[in-house]
Scaffold this motif. Structure first.
Motif, PDB file in Angstrom:
ATOM      1  N   GLU A   1       0.829  -1.208   0.000  1.00  0.00           N
ATOM      2  CA  GLU A   1       0.000   0.000   0.000  1.00  0.00           C
ATOM      3  C   GLU A   1       0.860   1.252   0.000  1.00  0.00           C
ATOM      4  O   GLU A   1       0.561   2.221  -0.702  1.00  0.00           O
ATOM      5  CB  GLU A   1      -0.923   0.017   1.221  1.00  0.00           C
ATOM      6  CG  GLU A   1      -2.079  -0.946   1.135  1.00  0.00           C
ATOM      7  CD  GLU A   1      -3.061  -0.821   2.286  1.00  0.00           C
ATOM      8  OE1 GLU A   1      -4.084  -1.514   2.243  1.00  0.00           O
ATOM      9  OE2 GLU A   1      -2.818  -0.042   3.238  1.00  0.00           O
TER      10      GLU A   1
ATOM     11  N   THR B   1       2.391   2.514  -3.389  1.00  0.00           N
ATOM     12  CA  THR B   1       1.562   3.170  -4.395  1.00  0.00           C
ATOM     13  C   THR B   1       1.857   4.661  -4.419  1.00  0.00           C
ATOM     14  O   THR B   1       2.521   5.201  -3.524  1.00  0.00           O
ATOM     15  CB  THR B   1       0.060   2.958  -4.091  1.00  0.00           C
ATOM     16  OG1 THR B   1      -0.264   3.639  -2.875  1.00  0.00           O
ATOM     17  CG2 THR B   1      -0.280   1.480  -3.998  1.00  0.00           C
ATOM     18  N   GLU B   2       1.324   5.335  -5.414  1.00  0.00           N
ATOM     19  CA  GLU B   2       1.527   6.788  -5.510  1.00  0.00           C
ATOM     20  C   GLU B   2       0.962   7.504  -4.282  1.00  0.00           C
ATOM     21  O   GLU B   2       1.599   8.399  -3.729  1.00  0.00           O
ATOM     22  CB  GLU B   2       0.864   7.308  -6.785  1.00  0.00           C
ATOM     23  CG  GLU B   2       1.128   8.764  -7.063  1.00  0.00           C
ATOM     24  CD  GLU B   2       0.541   9.211  -8.388  1.00  0.00           C
ATOM     25  OE1 GLU B   2       0.210  10.413  -8.474  1.00  0.00           O
ATOM     26  OE2 GLU B   2       0.413   8.394  -9.305  1.00  0.00           O
TER      27      GLU B   2
END
Length: 116
Positions: A71, A74-75
């Motif tokens: 998680e 991610t970006e």
């Protein structure tokens, strides 16, 4: 950066540095004005789905850690980590969590990530 993990229910110390709550949900029994923290970064906390799946079961900790790291990769997760790093004033960061067993908490995983 020196990183420490504490429970939010523990007393603050004079050498805690920047104190940041890293839970998505506000801890029970603590009034916001009594929390003695510099920031509440709920965006860096695990998703609600991951948190509920994990349920603080030590047997699931390794898989939880892997999923949580995914998680944060991610970006959105990278931006949350950047915001956390930028919130630190000084050389010491205290990550706060309401979890009873901090050894098996997201704060401990987060401390390892930030130390790398």
């Amino acid at each position: 950066m020196n990183i420490v993990v504490k429970r939010i229910y523990d007393r603050s110390g004079h050498n805690d540095g920047t104190r940041v709550l890293v839970d998505r949900v506000w801890p029970r029994g603590i009034r916001k004005e009594d929390a003695e923290l510099d920031d509440w970064n709920k965006d860096v906390a695990p998703s609600t789905e991951l948190r509920k799946w994990y349920g603080h079961d030590p047997d699931k900790f390794d898989e939880f850690s892997r999923r949580y790291r995914d998680e944060l990769a991610t970006e959105i997760g990278q931006q949350a980590l950047k915001n956390l790093r930028e919130s630190v004033k000084g050389k010491r960061l205290t990550l706060l969590t309401a979890t009873k067993d901090i050894e098996y908490s997201q704060a401990t995983v987060l401390a390892r990530i930030l130390s790398d």
